[in-house]
Design a protein around this motif. Structure first.
Motif, PDB file in Angstrom:
ATOM      1  N   LYS A  72     -11.490  22.328-127.240  1.00 12.22           N
ATOM      2  CA  LYS A  72     -10.019  21.740-127.960  1.00 12.22           C
ATOM      3  C   LYS A  72      -9.971  22.590-129.309  1.00 12.22           C
ATOM      4  O   LYS A  72      -8.732  23.083-128.823  1.00 12.22           O
ATOM      5  N   ASP A  73     -11.060  23.177-129.894  1.00 11.55           N
ATOM      6  CA  ASP A  73     -10.609  24.112-131.323  1.00 11.55           C
ATOM      7  C   ASP A  73      -9.793  25.092-131.117  1.00 11.55           C
ATOM      8  O   ASP A  73      -8.666  25.787-130.553  1.00 11.55           O
ATOM      9  N   GLN A  74     -10.684  25.469-129.539  1.00 13.50           N
ATOM     10  CA  GLN A  74      -9.799  27.170-129.476  1.00 13.50           C
ATOM     11  C   GLN A  74      -8.626  26.980-128.765  1.00 13.50           C
ATOM     12  O   GLN A  74      -7.290  27.641-128.839  1.00 13.50           O
ATOM     13  N   VAL A  75      -8.291  25.657-128.693  1.00 12.71           N
ATOM     14  CA  VAL A  75      -6.703  25.509-127.116  1.00 12.71           C
ATOM     15  C   VAL A  75      -5.696  25.298-127.965  1.00 12.71           C
ATOM     16  O   VAL A  75      -4.612  25.278-128.414  1.00 12.71           O
ATOM     17  N   ASP A  76      -6.006  23.997-129.303  1.00 13.16           N
ATOM     18  CA  ASP A  76      -5.488  24.221-130.412  1.00 13.16           C
ATOM     19  C   ASP A  76      -5.082  25.357-131.090  1.00 13.16           C
ATOM     20  O   ASP A  76      -3.610  25.324-131.524  1.00 13.16           O
ATOM     21  N   ALA A  77      -5.932  26.236-131.460  1.00 19.70           N
ATOM     22  CA  ALA A  77      -5.768  27.378-132.067  1.00 19.70           C
ATOM     23  C   ALA A  77      -4.848  28.310-130.977  1.00 19.70           C
ATOM     24  O   ALA A  77      -3.758  28.702-131.866  1.00 19.70           O
ATOM     25  N   LEU A  78      -5.037  28.182-129.865  1.00 20.84           N
ATOM     26  CA  LEU A  78      -4.227  28.780-128.592  1.00 20.84           C
ATOM     27  C   LEU A  78      -2.269  28.750-129.461  1.00 20.84           C
ATOM     28  O   LEU A  78      -2.068  29.363-128.954  1.00 20.84           O
ATOM     29  N   VAL A  79      -2.417  27.451-128.560  1.00 17.92           N
ATOM     30  CA  VAL A  79      -0.878  26.836-128.678  1.00 17.92           C
ATOM     31  C   VAL A  79      -1.086  27.021-129.956  1.00 17.92           C
ATOM     32  O   VAL A  79       0.549  26.860-129.915  1.00 17.92           O
ATOM     33  N   ILE A 293     -19.387  25.016-134.058  1.00 19.19           N
ATOM     34  CA  ILE A 293     -18.948  25.063-135.216  1.00 19.19           C
ATOM     35  C   ILE A 293     -18.927  26.724-135.097  1.00 19.19           C
ATOM     36  O   ILE A 293     -19.473  27.618-135.416  1.00 19.19           O
ATOM     37  N   ASN A 294     -16.824  26.447-134.987  1.00 21.45           N
ATOM     38  CA  ASN A 294     -16.182  27.795-135.073  1.00 21.45           C
ATOM     39  C   ASN A 294     -15.104  28.110-136.783  1.00 21.45           C
ATOM     40  O   ASN A 294     -14.441  28.591-136.795  1.00 21.45           O
ATOM     41  N   LYS A 295     -15.687  26.988-137.684  1.00 20.50           N
ATOM     42  CA  LYS A 295     -15.145  27.144-138.836  1.00 20.50           C
ATOM     43  C   LYS A 295     -15.086  28.652-139.198  1.00 20.50           C
ATOM     44  O   LYS A 295     -16.367  29.080-139.655  1.00 20.50           O
ATOM     45  N   PRO A 296     -14.180  28.812-139.460  1.00 20.81           N
ATOM     46  CA  PRO A 296     -14.159  30.578-140.084  1.00 20.81           C
ATOM     47  C   PRO A 296     -13.827  30.755-141.412  1.00 20.81           C
ATOM     48  O   PRO A 296     -15.242  32.081-142.063  1.00 20.81           O
ATOM     49  N   ASP A 297     -14.001  29.673-142.275  1.00 22.43           N
ATOM     50  CA  ASP A 297     -14.179  29.992-143.376  1.00 22.43           C
ATOM     51  C   ASP A 297     -15.446  29.487-144.447  1.00 22.43           C
ATOM     52  O   ASP A 297     -15.304  28.228-144.988  1.00 22.43           O
TER      53      ASP A 297
END
Ligand code: ADP
Ligand code: ZN
Length: 734
Positions: A72-79, A293-297
């Motif tokens: 979901k996170d990756q798709v959100d970021a791509l969109v 968790i792929n929170k980058p910060d």
């Protein structure tokens, strides 16, 4: 098919000007139709390796991913970047799922994410055959291996896709570097002559600090308090500690949540969500918290308890600083944690597994007690050699430890071990040896008459913990051997005996003795001083403003803040104050979609800000990320050339060091570069005597000469590093 130029696509869609190491090579290989295995550490930018090629090729790329949250996170970021991406999983309502399937039928998407169990359903495979799948990316590919840490049996089925979608290239990605896992991925996925890319596992933006553990709760609080705007993870051993630490932090006004496997699924999801959405600053977690968790910060990871092995420690610390900005990894270490961890093993029924686990735990403790650069030790664990000498990002390198003449102490300790064996005919553990040195009155000492030894009580003046620490150091140096059984009784090695008999000088690095419980936590504050190489200086007040804007936009859209912009992008905006589309597009991470969606809001806020604030001057370019400390191509840089020149003139290492106000070690490194590259033809006798050379050679025969730390220790610290540098250089030239 000719491979398209990917750089314009990278800029336009993702807003980046350059590729990270290996990204371009991986993309070219997959676009050429090859099967690829990409092993890159966390934060290296694995996702882009299949996302960008997906845009460059016909058809759709199927991405197999283990967790719904990740998809979901990756798709959100791509969109958000304007990419046509979607996912299918059980969480979707019927209407939404139907809408997406219709889009897939019509070729509207470039990327489709799905979990392996879904992918393998017979109907789904038939769908895939219709949907023009032209590449398959297997994310977190280590899940296929029982040797990995997140084994998922469903991943094993993926090889069947090969038969159903013949000719479609596979790209397997993971951050797990072990040989076994890599081999498993290739075999289980039936990869065909794959091209394997293995990046360095060094994480240049992470700094590593190990502190004596005292009162861990207040140590953690002290650290967290100094970083009011930063997000971090604190790993603890037990569910109970996770709860109590989170509660203690909340009581001090820090927004903290707990995360562990004992929580209800909805609580777990809510706490994770709060962290990802920047509502909770700190997660106090057991190791159950991680892969999703792929929170980058995440700006810091603290281990308040000793991790069970080095691999785990590396993966957990790796969750800090995915965005490449400087981040801290702090481990609070106490020997007691090791003892406690080992005790848990008593309950294990599988003796062999317990044995392996015990060995791993001891290695972890050795790492924590070690006196060598943390980065060197960590990378060494993964079979990688760190090329520089001072990493500039660990407690050892930043605060070089003082060395001390431990000869007398070593003599006392070694002779005590020797006398015990001589008198009783058996050997004992370190604790007992320390008791004898301290002149204690224990039952064992009375029973074995060890109060009659000449070494009884000769160590009264030194605290017991120091004797114990010295004992462990001498074990690591190989002067003392421990029995292989669980009792770990001590005896002198050949070198130990020789050291005792010849009164060989023993120079040691001073290890801070683990603090006792009642000492104050002042030591923890020293972590704040860790250098911030690669940080992006910016207008901090504006940064706070833009962060608030980001949070609001994110909440409106129901996505995590980092999906809008990462900290790197915001920091760049707070240096260049962009007010035109052109300037805004120049900000890293701004592609055309983000300009269209967020340009007005951010530029408006900046414009408004400048009506009441002066822009701060920053040199136009932000500092590049900390360079990996590699040698230049010829192997010799300008500063080294200067040292080499002086050496050729006849000056000694010491004279050059004095003249240039540098350490002998640095000068020796310069000269070593010259020796290895062939630009300096020198006589080894100018560095060390023949006798020294044979001592080094002997030690190198067992310890190798690649890593100087162990060699230095194996030689009892007698041979200085500058000599070892020279020795290694001569050996490498041969
Ligand atoms: P990994 O999966 O290897 O842990 P990610 O794919 O999550 O890494 O990428 C980590 C971060 O690096 C993300 O914020 C991503 O946008 C950023 N990134 C990836 N490639 C580049 C690049 N070429 N230039 C700048 N940032 C990049
Ligand atoms: Zn270091």
């Amino acid at each position: 098919m000719p491979i398209p130029d990917l750089a314009p696509l990278l800029k336009q869609t993702f807003g980046y000007d350059t590729f990270r190491p290996l990204q371009r090579e991986i993309m070219h290989a997959t676009l050429a139709g090859r099967d690829v295995v990409a092993i890159l550490p966390t934060g290296a930018g694995k996702s882009l390796c299949f996302q960008l090629p997906a845009l460059a090729r016909e058809g759709i790329t199927l991405v197999v991913s283990p967790l719904i949250a990740l998809m979901k996170d990756q798709v959100d970021a791509l969109v958000a970047s304007g990419v046509q991406a979607t996912f299918l999983n059980s969480s979707l309502e019927g209407i939404e799922a139907a809408r997406r399937r219709s889009g897939l039928e019509h070729g509207q998407y470039k990327l489709l994410y799905a979990a392996p169990e879904r992918v393998m359903q017979p109907d789904f495979i038939t769908d895939l055959q219709r949907w023009n799948v032209t590449a398959i990316a297997v994310d977190e590919a280590h899940c296929i291996s029982e040797w990995g840490h997140d084994f998922r049996p469903e991943y094993r089925m993926l090889s069947q896709l090969r038969d159903h979608l013949p000719g479609v290239p596979f790209l397997a990605l993971t951050a797990t570097a072990t040989e076994q896992v890599r081999a498993d991925i290739i075999r289980q996925l039936h990869l065909r002559q794959p091209e394997v890319f293995l990046a360095s596992f060094n994480r240049p933006n992470l700094s590593y600090t190990i502190l004596p553990k005292a009162k861990s709760t207040s140590q953690v609080y002290d650290f967290v308090r100094q970083r009011p705007d930063e997000a971090g993870i604190v790993y603890v051993q037990s569910r109970r500690s996770a709860e109590s630490l989170a509660a203690a932090l909340c009581a001090e006004g820090v927004k903290a949540v707990a995360y562990h496997a004992g929580l209800q699924p909805h609580e777990r999801a809510a706490n994770q969500d709060a962290f990802i959405r920047d509502e909770a600053r700190v997660v106090c977690a057991t190791i159950a918290f991680g892969m999703g968790i792929n929170k980058p910060d995440v700006r810091y990871v603290i281990h308040a308890d000793l991790p069970k092995n080095i691999e785990g420690y590396y993966q957990e610390t790796g969750r800090a600083g995915r965005d490449g900005l400087p981040s801290d990894c702090v481990l609070l270490y106490s020997r007691g944690d090791l003892v406690r961890n080992l005790k848990f093993l008593d309950e294990m029924t599988d003796a062999k597994a317990a044995d392996i686990a015990a060995r791993q735990m001891r290695m972890m403790a050795d790492f924590a007690e070690g006196t060598e650069c943390r980065r060197v030790s960590l990378l060494d664990y993964f079979g990688e050699q760190w090329p520089g000498d001072n990493c500039g990002g660990c407690d050892i390198c930043l605060q070089p430890r003082e060395t001390w003449d431990a000869t007398t102490h070593a003599q006392k300790l070694l002779s005590c071990i020797f006398r015990i064996k001589q008198k009783s005919g058996f050997t004992t553990g370190l604790n007992h040896v320390v008791e004898v040195l301290a002149g204690a009155n224990t039952e064992r000492i009375r029973k074995w008459y060890h109060d009659q030894l000449s070494t009884y009580g000769i160590g009264k003046d030194t605290p017991r913990e120091e004797w114990a620490a010295l004992g462990r150091q001498l074990i690591r140096l190989g002067l003392i051997e421990t029995s292989q059984d669980n009792f770990q009784t001590l005896s002198l090695s050949k070198t130990g005996l020789a050291t005792l008999m010849n009164r060989t000088p023993v120079m040691l690095t001073r290890i801070p003795v683990v603090a006792k419980t009642s000492t104050s936590s002042t030591s923890s504050t020293s972590t704040a001083k860790v250098a911030k190489a690669g940080s992006i200086a910016c207008d901090e007040a504006l940064f706070t403003e833009l962060r608030a804007l980001r949070k609001q936009l994110a909440d409106d859209r129901g996505v995590p803040p980092y999906v809008i912009f990462g900290d790197t992008s915001l920091r760049h905006m707070c240096r260049t104050y962009p007010r035109t589309d052109r300037d805004f597009l120049a900000v890293p991470g701004v592609g055309s979609q983000k300009l269209a969606d967020y340009g007005t809001a951010f530029m408006g806020t900046i414009e408004h800000w400048l009506q009441t604030h002066e822009p701060q001057p920053f040199t136009h370019e932000a500092p590049p990320p900390p360079p990996p400390k590699m040698k230049s191509e010829s192997g010799v840089n300008g500063s080294a050339m200067e040292s080499i020149r002086l050496f050729i003139e006849g000056k000694s290492v010491q004279q050059i060091a004095d003249q240039r106000s540098m350490s002998r070690g640095t000068i020796a490194q310069h000269l070593a570069q010259g020796i290895v590259s062939g630009s300096l033809q020198a006589d080894p006798r100018r560095f060390y005597t023949e006798a020294e050379e044979s001592l080094i050679r002997e030690a190198a025969a067992t310890h190798g000469h690649e890593r100087l730390g162990p060699l230095h220790e194996a030689l009892g610290g007698q041979i200085t590093y500058d000599k070892l540098h020279a020795y290694r250089a001569f050996a490498q030239r041969k």
